[in-house]
Motif scaffolding. Structure first.
Motif, PDB file in Angstrom:
ATOM      1  N   GLY A 174     -20.647  -2.676   2.614  1.00 49.37           N
ATOM      2  CA  GLY A 174     -21.629  -1.604   2.569  1.00 49.37           C
ATOM      3  C   GLY A 174     -22.850  -1.981   1.754  1.00 49.37           C
ATOM      4  N   VAL A 175     -22.631  -2.591   0.597  1.00 54.91           N
ATOM      5  CA  VAL A 175     -23.746  -3.046  -0.237  1.00 54.91           C
ATOM      6  C   VAL A 175     -24.583  -4.070   0.524  1.00 54.91           C
ATOM      7  CG1 VAL A 175     -24.347  -4.366  -2.313  1.00 54.91           C
ATOM      8  CG2 VAL A 175     -22.593  -2.581  -2.433  1.00 54.91           C
ATOM      9  N   GLU A 176     -23.917  -5.000   1.182  1.00 51.79           N
ATOM     10  CA  GLU A 176     -24.622  -6.042   1.928  1.00 51.79           C
ATOM     11  C   GLU A 176     -25.474  -5.444   3.047  1.00 51.79           C
ATOM     12  OE1 GLU A 176     -21.250  -9.565   1.238  1.00 51.79           O
ATOM     13  OE2 GLU A 176     -21.308  -8.416   3.121  1.00 51.79           O
ATOM     14  N   LEU A 177     -24.934  -4.439   3.731  1.00 51.41           N
ATOM     15  CA  LEU A 177     -25.673  -3.797   4.818  1.00 51.41           C
ATOM     16  C   LEU A 177     -26.926  -3.083   4.314  1.00 51.41           C
ATOM     17  CD1 LEU A 177     -22.661  -2.355   6.832  1.00 51.41           C
ATOM     18  CD2 LEU A 177     -24.320  -4.010   7.703  1.00 51.41           C
ATOM     19  N   VAL A 178     -26.807  -2.365   3.196  1.00 53.37           N
ATOM     20  CA  VAL A 178     -27.962  -1.666   2.629  1.00 53.37           C
ATOM     21  C   VAL A 178     -29.032  -2.665   2.202  1.00 53.37           C
ATOM     22  CG1 VAL A 178     -28.758  -0.222   0.709  1.00 53.37           C
ATOM     23  CG2 VAL A 178     -26.646   0.362   1.920  1.00 53.37           C
ATOM     24  N   LEU A 179     -28.608  -3.752   1.564  1.00 52.14           N
ATOM     25  CA  LEU A 179     -29.568  -4.772   1.138  1.00 52.14           C
ATOM     26  C   LEU A 179     -30.265  -5.409   2.339  1.00 52.14           C
ATOM     27  CD1 LEU A 179     -27.514  -6.543  -1.675  1.00 52.14           C
ATOM     28  CD2 LEU A 179     -29.492  -5.051  -1.981  1.00 52.14           C
ATOM     29  N   ALA A 180     -29.502  -5.696   3.384  1.00 57.02           N
ATOM     30  CA  ALA A 180     -30.071  -6.315   4.576  1.00 57.02           C
ATOM     31  C   ALA A 180     -31.091  -5.401   5.244  1.00 57.02           C
ATOM     32  CB  ALA A 180     -28.962  -6.681   5.567  1.00 57.02           C
ATOM     33  N   VAL A 184     -31.886   0.134  -1.385  1.00 56.71           N
ATOM     34  CA  VAL A 184     -31.357   0.029  -2.749  1.00 56.71           C
ATOM     35  C   VAL A 184     -29.978   0.687  -2.780  1.00 56.71           C
ATOM     36  CG1 VAL A 184     -31.729   0.620  -5.171  1.00 56.71           C
ATOM     37  CG2 VAL A 184     -33.687   0.111  -3.689  1.00 56.71           C
ATOM     38  N   PRO A 185     -28.898  -0.089  -2.951  1.00 57.29           N
ATOM     39  CA  PRO A 185     -27.545   0.464  -2.967  1.00 57.29           C
ATOM     40  C   PRO A 185     -27.158   1.003  -4.346  1.00 57.29           C
ATOM     41  CG  PRO A 185     -27.435  -1.935  -3.021  1.00 57.29           C
ATOM     42  CD  PRO A 185     -28.894  -1.563  -2.998  1.00 57.29           C
ATOM     43  N   VAL A 186     -26.691   2.257  -4.366  1.00 63.01           N
ATOM     44  CA  VAL A 186     -26.290   2.923  -5.607  1.00 63.01           C
ATOM     45  C   VAL A 186     -24.912   3.543  -5.393  1.00 63.01           C
ATOM     46  CG1 VAL A 186     -26.812   4.799  -7.222  1.00 63.01           C
ATOM     47  CG2 VAL A 186     -28.677   3.397  -6.297  1.00 63.01           C
ATOM     48  N   LEU A 187     -23.981   3.249  -6.263  1.00 61.33           N
ATOM     49  CA  LEU A 187     -22.623   3.776  -6.145  1.00 61.33           C
ATOM     50  C   LEU A 187     -22.589   5.233  -6.599  1.00 61.33           C
ATOM     51  CD1 LEU A 187     -19.636   3.335  -5.548  1.00 61.33           C
ATOM     52  CD2 LEU A 187     -19.391   2.355  -7.844  1.00 61.33           C
ATOM     53  N   ALA A 188     -22.121   6.114  -5.711  1.00 65.59           N
ATOM     54  CA  ALA A 188     -22.102   7.550  -6.002  1.00 65.59           C
ATOM     55  C   ALA A 188     -20.853   7.951  -6.781  1.00 65.59           C
ATOM     56  CB  ALA A 188     -22.165   8.342  -4.698  1.00 65.59           C
ATOM     57  N   HIS A 189     -21.051   8.791  -7.793  1.00 65.08           N
ATOM     58  CA  HIS A 189     -19.966   9.403  -8.600  1.00 65.08           C
ATOM     59  C   HIS A 189     -18.648   8.606  -8.564  1.00 65.08           C
ATOM     60  CE1 HIS A 189     -18.846  10.949  -4.627  1.00 65.08           C
ATOM     61  NE2 HIS A 189     -19.980  11.632  -4.583  1.00 65.08           N
ATOM     62  N   PRO A 190     -18.645   7.368  -9.073  1.00 64.71           N
ATOM     63  CA  PRO A 190     -17.482   6.493  -8.898  1.00 64.71           C
ATOM     64  C   PRO A 190     -16.234   6.910  -9.666  1.00 64.71           C
ATOM     65  CG  PRO A 190     -19.073   5.488 -10.377  1.00 64.71           C
ATOM     66  CD  PRO A 190     -19.737   6.710  -9.811  1.00 64.71           C
ATOM     67  N   PHE A 191     -16.387   7.663 -10.738  1.00 64.77           N
ATOM     68  CA  PHE A 191     -15.238   7.993 -11.587  1.00 64.77           C
ATOM     69  C   PHE A 191     -14.943   9.486 -11.584  1.00 64.77           C
ATOM     70  CE2 PHE A 191     -17.437   4.266 -13.575  1.00 64.77           C
ATOM     71  CZ  PHE A 191     -16.603   3.317 -13.008  1.00 64.77           C
ATOM     72  N   SER A 192     -15.096  10.067 -10.393  1.00 63.38           N
ATOM     73  CA  SER A 192     -14.886  11.500 -10.232  1.00 63.38           C
ATOM     74  C   SER A 192     -13.408  11.827 -10.046  1.00 63.38           C
ATOM     75  CB  SER A 192     -15.676  11.996  -9.017  1.00 63.38           C
ATOM     76  OG  SER A 192     -15.278  13.299  -8.667  1.00 63.38           O
ATOM     77  N   HIS A 193     -12.773  12.364 -11.079  1.00 71.81           N
ATOM     78  CA  HIS A 193     -11.374  12.788 -10.967  1.00 71.81           C
ATOM     79  C   HIS A 193     -11.262  14.038 -10.107  1.00 71.81           C
ATOM     80  CE1 HIS A 193      -9.562  10.026 -13.896  1.00 71.81           C
ATOM     81  NE2 HIS A 193     -10.699  10.130 -14.551  1.00 71.81           N
ATOM     82  N   THR A 203     -13.390  -3.057  -8.235  1.00 74.74           N
ATOM     83  CA  THR A 203     -14.196  -2.778  -7.042  1.00 74.74           C
ATOM     84  C   THR A 203     -15.670  -2.681  -7.406  1.00 74.74           C
ATOM     85  OG1 THR A 203     -12.379  -1.602  -5.951  1.00 74.74           O
ATOM     86  CG2 THR A 203     -14.610  -1.125  -5.175  1.00 74.74           C
ATOM     87  N   VAL A 204     -15.971  -2.001  -8.508  1.00 73.52           N
ATOM     88  CA  VAL A 204     -17.364  -1.899  -8.954  1.00 73.52           C
ATOM     89  C   VAL A 204     -17.914  -3.289  -9.247  1.00 73.52           C
ATOM     90  CG1 VAL A 204     -18.949  -0.895 -10.630  1.00 73.52           C
ATOM     91  CG2 VAL A 204     -16.912   0.380  -9.944  1.00 73.52           C
ATOM     92  N   GLU A 205     -17.113  -4.108  -9.901  1.00 73.33           N
ATOM     93  CA  GLU A 205     -17.559  -5.464 -10.245  1.00 73.33           C
ATOM     94  C   GLU A 205     -17.825  -6.291  -8.989  1.00 73.33           C
ATOM     95  OE1 GLU A 205     -14.289  -6.517 -12.677  1.00 73.33           O
ATOM     96  OE2 GLU A 205     -15.062  -5.477 -14.455  1.00 73.33           O
ATOM     97  N   ALA A 206     -16.977  -6.141  -7.969  1.00 76.71           N
ATOM     98  CA  ALA A 206     -17.188  -6.866  -6.711  1.00 76.71           C
ATOM     99  C   ALA A 206     -18.463  -6.396  -6.029  1.00 76.71           C
ATOM    100  CB  ALA A 206     -15.985  -6.669  -5.788  1.00 76.71           C
ATOM    101  N   MET A 207     -18.733  -5.097  -6.117  1.00 77.17           N
ATOM    102  CA  MET A 207     -19.958  -4.559  -5.527  1.00 77.17           C
ATOM    103  C   MET A 207     -21.188  -5.060  -6.278  1.00 77.17           C
ATOM    104  SD  MET A 207     -18.622  -0.660  -4.751  1.00 77.17           S
ATOM    105  CE  MET A 207     -20.076  -0.101  -3.836  1.00 77.17           C
ATOM    106  N   VAL A 208     -21.091  -5.156  -7.594  1.00 79.03           N
ATOM    107  CA  VAL A 208     -22.193  -5.687  -8.395  1.00 79.03           C
ATOM    108  C   VAL A 208     -22.479  -7.130  -7.991  1.00 79.03           C
ATOM    109  CG1 VAL A 208     -22.885  -6.399 -10.710  1.00 79.03           C
ATOM    110  CG2 VAL A 208     -21.848  -4.161 -10.364  1.00 79.03           C
ATOM    111  N   GLU A 209     -21.430  -7.912  -7.825  1.00 75.40           N
ATOM    112  CA  GLU A 209     -21.597  -9.307  -7.428  1.00 75.40           C
ATOM    113  C   GLU A 209     -22.283  -9.414  -6.059  1.00 75.40           C
ATOM    114  OE1 GLU A 209     -18.887 -13.360  -6.860  1.00 75.40           O
ATOM    115  OE2 GLU A 209     -18.056 -11.590  -7.881  1.00 75.40           O
ATOM    116  N   ALA A 210     -22.017  -8.417  -5.202  1.00 75.91           N
ATOM    117  CA  ALA A 210     -22.623  -8.414  -3.872  1.00 75.91           C
ATOM    118  C   ALA A 210     -24.069  -7.941  -3.882  1.00 75.91           C
ATOM    119  CB  ALA A 210     -21.806  -7.529  -2.933  1.00 75.91           C
ATOM    120  N   GLY A 211     -24.496  -7.362  -5.005  1.00 75.84           N
ATOM    121  CA  GLY A 211     -25.890  -6.935  -5.110  1.00 75.84           C
ATOM    122  C   GLY A 211     -26.103  -5.461  -5.396  1.00 75.84           C
ATOM    123  N   LEU A 212     -25.052  -4.724  -5.793  1.00 76.58           N
ATOM    124  CA  LEU A 212     -25.216  -3.318  -6.155  1.00 76.58           C
ATOM    125  C   LEU A 212     -26.320  -3.177  -7.195  1.00 76.58           C
ATOM    126  CD1 LEU A 212     -23.900  -0.411  -5.801  1.00 76.58           C
ATOM    127  CD2 LEU A 212     -22.691  -0.921  -7.936  1.00 76.58           C
TER     128      LEU A 212
END
Length: 298
Positions: A174-180, A184-193, A203-212
């Motif tokens: 998903g991050v790669e698609l937005v960048l392509a 600008v890819p932004v992770l929405a409410h990632p820690f919403s209980h 997962t967040v770290e992998a997304m950051v590495e991909a360009g989040l």
């Protein structure tokens, strides 16, 4: 500057037209609003025209459903090129899967509630991305529940026999698609209980590495500890920090502007985009923009 970067219209699961979302944003005292419907850019044109008409800033966006290890998460994509083939194909696939899933859920619900597909169709605007909120609204209409919240609690959450999954892209993809697509890819409410979609740190770290590029820190479904955790990620990886309402009109209690994005963070977001030119940012005395111009990069 009061900036709200996460709202929904009738083009997905909100209850207002794109025009009315923008009008409501103005009434709420916002200077800039983004429209981020699920898997569709269908509301952009109407929202942009309204923003130009009334003189409020507008930023086009989308919210993409992602999934990893049977855990769902949402990715916001701002200022994408809507004509980008890769992303457009992915969005179409997601919308088709959502509609197929909705049909199957209605079939399961029918025997116990009497719900029919025609009841749901009444709640869906032509061309809109269909989702569980539309089914929830139909259940309200036929008198099975009082509101969306009761519908989700009783019938629509993943633990019920009526629930059906739908296709969702891997978050790194998903991050790669937005960048392509120049976005600008932004992770929405990632820690919403509250929503049960707590994203794993790995997962967040992998997304950051991909360009989040950003992370939604301030959101009503993220408590103090969750916001602090998101803030840590932002500092550690130099991510843009956003705050948003996740407004759905009458579909949720979320209020426009209840969380906002700081102007300096917003400027960074706009400056990094290379996709859409459909941003509108009128001059403000307290803002950084010259009359009739947009920030560099738009």
């Amino acid at each position: 500057m009061r900036i709200d970067l996460h709202t929904h219209s009738l083009e997905s699961d909100g209850t207002q037209t794109p025009r009315d979302v923008v009008l409501s944003a103005r009434q709420a005292g916002l200077d800039v609003v983004a429209l981020t419907d699920h898997d569709t850019t269908g509301g952009w044109e109407q929202a942009l025209a309204t923003a130009r008409e009334i003189g409020i800033g507008f930023v086009p966006g989308i919210e993409i459903s992602c999934e990893i290890d049977h855990r769902s998460l949402h990715l916001l994509g701002y200022l994408i090129d809507p004509a980008d083939t890769g992303l457009a194909q992915e969005l179409t696939k997601a919308r088709d899967s959502r509609e197929s899933r909705a049909h199957r859920m209605v079939e399961r619900l029918s025997a116990d509630t009497g719900l029919q597909w025609a009841d749901v169709e009444k709640r869906v605007t032509a061309g809109a991305t269909i989702g569980r909120p539309h089914i929830a609204d139909a259940l309200v209409d036929i008198g099975r529940v009082c509101d969306r919240a009761e519908a989700f609690d009783k019938y629509l959450h993943p633990g019920t026999k009526y629930h059906v999954g739908h296709y969702a892209v891997d978050p790194v993809r998903g991050v790669e698609l937005v960048l392509a697509a120049g976005g600008v890819p932004v992770l929405a409410h990632p820690f919403s209980h509250v929503t049960g979609r707590v994203v794993a740190d790995s997962t967040v770290e992998a997304m950051v590495e991909a360009g989040l590029m950003g992370i939604e820190v301030d959101h009503r479904d993220q408590g103090e500890q969750a916001r602090a955790h998101a803030e840590q990620f932002a500092r550690r990886y130099g991510l843009i920090r956003t705050g948003s309402s996740d407004y759905h009109g009458a579909g949720k209690p979320n209020l426009l502007g209840e969380n906002t994005t700081a102007p300096d963070q917003f400027e960074q977001l706009v400056a990094r985009a290379t996709g859409s030119t459909q941003v509108f940012l009128p001059s403000r005395r307290r803002g950084p923009w010259v009359a009739g111009e947009s920030p560099e990069g738009t």
